[in-house]
Scaffold this motif. Structure first.
Motif, PDB file in Angstrom:
ATOM      1  N   TRP A 177       0.875  -1.191   0.006  1.00 35.43           N
ATOM      2  CA  TRP A 177      -0.162  -0.100  -0.135  1.00 35.43           C
ATOM      3  C   TRP A 177       0.962   1.224   0.125  1.00 35.43           C
ATOM      4  O   TRP A 177       1.629   1.505   0.948  1.00 35.43           O
ATOM      5  CB  TRP A 177      -0.887   0.016   1.352  1.00 35.43           C
TER       6      TRP A 177
ATOM      7  N   ALA B  45      -0.706   8.071  -0.610  1.00 35.00           N
ATOM      8  CA  ALA B  45      -1.241   9.102  -1.823  1.00 35.00           C
ATOM      9  C   ALA B  45      -0.438  10.103  -1.631  1.00 35.00           C
ATOM     10  O   ALA B  45       0.018  10.565  -0.730  1.00 35.00           O
ATOM     11  CB  ALA B  45      -2.586   9.336  -1.465  1.00 35.00           C
TER      12      ALA B  45
ATOM     13  N   ARG C  99      -8.560  13.809  -8.430  1.00 37.35           N
ATOM     14  CA  ARG C  99      -8.449  12.618  -7.410  1.00 37.35           C
ATOM     15  C   ARG C  99      -9.534  12.569  -6.456  1.00 37.35           C
ATOM     16  O   ARG C  99     -10.205  11.719  -6.441  1.00 37.35           O
ATOM     17  CB  ARG C  99      -7.038  12.503  -6.685  1.00 37.35           C
TER      18      ARG C  99
ATOM     19  N   CYS D 143     -12.795  12.012  -8.142  1.00 44.50           N
ATOM     20  CA  CYS D 143     -12.931  10.367  -8.228  1.00 44.50           C
ATOM     21  C   CYS D 143     -13.409   9.876  -7.024  1.00 44.50           C
ATOM     22  O   CYS D 143     -14.199   8.836  -7.078  1.00 44.50           O
ATOM     23  CB  CYS D 143     -11.961   9.865  -9.013  1.00 44.50           C
ATOM     24  N   ARG D 144     -12.711  10.147  -5.818  1.00 48.54           N
ATOM     25  CA  ARG D 144     -13.058   9.443  -4.558  1.00 48.54           C
ATOM     26  C   ARG D 144     -14.554   9.791  -4.008  1.00 48.54           C
ATOM     27  O   ARG D 144     -15.151   8.961  -3.709  1.00 48.54           O
ATOM     28  CB  ARG D 144     -12.039  10.255  -3.541  1.00 48.54           C
TER      29      ARG D 144
ATOM     30  N   GLY E 200     -16.906   7.640  -5.511  1.00 49.89           N
ATOM     31  CA  GLY E 200     -16.574   6.182  -5.443  1.00 49.89           C
ATOM     32  C   GLY E 200     -15.813   5.692  -6.623  1.00 49.89           C
ATOM     33  O   GLY E 200     -15.846   4.288  -6.760  1.00 49.89           O
ATOM     34  N   ASN E 201     -15.118   6.270  -7.420  1.00 50.81           N
ATOM     35  CA  ASN E 201     -14.342   5.702  -8.402  1.00 50.81           C
ATOM     36  C   ASN E 201     -12.843   5.333  -8.128  1.00 50.81           C
ATOM     37  O   ASN E 201     -12.007   6.047  -8.146  1.00 50.81           O
ATOM     38  CB  ASN E 201     -14.293   6.656  -9.544  1.00 50.81           C
ATOM     39  N   ARG E 202     -12.699   4.215  -7.424  1.00 54.70           N
ATOM     40  CA  ARG E 202     -11.555   4.190  -7.021  1.00 54.70           C
ATOM     41  C   ARG E 202     -10.305   3.952  -7.938  1.00 54.70           C
ATOM     42  O   ARG E 202      -9.166   4.199  -7.751  1.00 54.70           O
ATOM     43  CB  ARG E 202     -11.487   2.848  -5.886  1.00 54.70           C
ATOM     44  N   SER E 203     -10.803   3.371  -9.177  1.00 55.64           N
ATOM     45  CA  SER E 203      -9.912   3.076 -10.144  1.00 55.64           C
ATOM     46  C   SER E 203      -9.374   4.310 -10.717  1.00 55.64           C
ATOM     47  O   SER E 203      -8.216   4.638 -10.913  1.00 55.64           O
ATOM     48  CB  SER E 203     -10.585   2.342 -11.258  1.00 55.64           C
TER      49      SER E 203
ATOM     50  N   GLU F 228      -9.228   7.186  -8.891  1.00 55.90           N
ATOM     51  CA  GLU F 228      -8.375   7.747  -7.814  1.00 55.90           C
ATOM     52  C   GLU F 228      -7.066   7.101  -7.934  1.00 55.90           C
ATOM     53  O   GLU F 228      -6.135   8.276  -7.970  1.00 55.90           O
ATOM     54  CB  GLU F 228      -9.057   7.498  -6.515  1.00 55.90           C
ATOM     55  N   SER F 229      -6.963   5.839  -8.222  1.00 57.75           N
ATOM     56  CA  SER F 229      -5.727   5.300  -8.421  1.00 57.75           C
ATOM     57  C   SER F 229      -4.877   5.964  -9.500  1.00 57.75           C
ATOM     58  O   SER F 229      -3.545   6.149  -9.466  1.00 57.75           O
ATOM     59  CB  SER F 229      -5.665   3.815  -8.522  1.00 57.75           C
TER      60      SER F 229
ATOM     61  N   ASN G 106      -3.109   9.050  -8.800  1.00 56.02           N
ATOM     62  CA  ASN G 106      -2.046   8.932  -7.837  1.00 56.02           C
ATOM     63  C   ASN G 106      -0.865   8.592  -8.968  1.00 56.02           C
ATOM     64  O   ASN G 106       0.054   9.121  -8.767  1.00 56.02           O
ATOM     65  CB  ASN G 106      -2.469   7.801  -6.952  1.00 56.02           C
TER      66      ASN G 106
END
Length: 57
Positions: free
Chosen positions: A9, A12, A29, A32-33, A36-39, A41-42, A45
């Motif tokens: 992990w 961020a 980011r 996106c968070r 609920g769009n974790r992809s 958000e990633s 990053n």
């Protein structure tokens, strides 16, 4: 055969306050968070880390 996955992990990345591109990616980011769009958000990053290595080193 059993394979063990090792998850790493990463923290961020934090945007620089004096860089418009950093802040733009960070705002994306957050959005996106919020959605609920974790992809996404990633992805932000990754973009922020790449931007750091290209613009701030």
């Amino acid at each position: 055969m059993i394979y063990a996955l090792r998850r790493i992990w990463l923290e961020a990345p934090e945007p620089r306050d004096d860089c418009d591109r950093c802040l733009e990616i960070a705002e994306q980011r957050v959005e996106c968070r919020r959605q609920g769009n974790r992809s996404g958000e990633s992805d932000c990053n990754v973009l922020l880390r790449r931007h750091f290595s290209e613009a701030h080193t």
